[in-house]
Design a protein around this motif. Structure first.
Motif: not given
Length: 104
Positions: A72-75, A83-85, A88-91
């Motif tokens: 998340i920090l990287g984003m 992107n969505f995938p 999604f996988f972080i979730s």
């Protein structure tokens, strides 16, 4: 209370990973000190949490918070893909950590 300490351990792990990124781009003593400080606090909090939380659960939650938080920090701060995938996988990682708390 122990779960709060474990969450702090994960947050400091995430900050330690961020400090590694800062250090790789900017090799200063301050950045190196950040790595040592954040990971040191993280390990201390993890060891405190493991006094009452099972090692397998504590480690999974700790690494999950660190991995998801680092991504998340990287984003947010380092223009990594949003992107969505990926989201999604972080979730799924976060959901798994919450699930471990729910069954413990």
């Amino acid at each position: 209370m122990t779960w709060i300490v474990l969450i702090f351990a994960g947050v400091f792990e995430m900050l330690g990973v961020n400090a590694i990124n800062v250090y790789t781009h900017n090799r200063t003593i301050k950045a190196l000190f950040g790595i040592l400080l954040f990971f040191g606090i993280s390990f201390i909090c993890l060891s405190i949490a493991m006094n009452t939380i099972a090692m397998s659960t504590a480690y999974a939650v700790w690494t999950g918070i660190g991995a998801a938080g680092g991504a998340i920090l990287g984003m947010l701060f380092y223009d990594e893909p949003k992107n969505f995938p990926r989201i999604f996988f972080i979730s799924l990682i976060i959901g798994s950590a919450v699930g471990l708390k729910a069954i413990s």
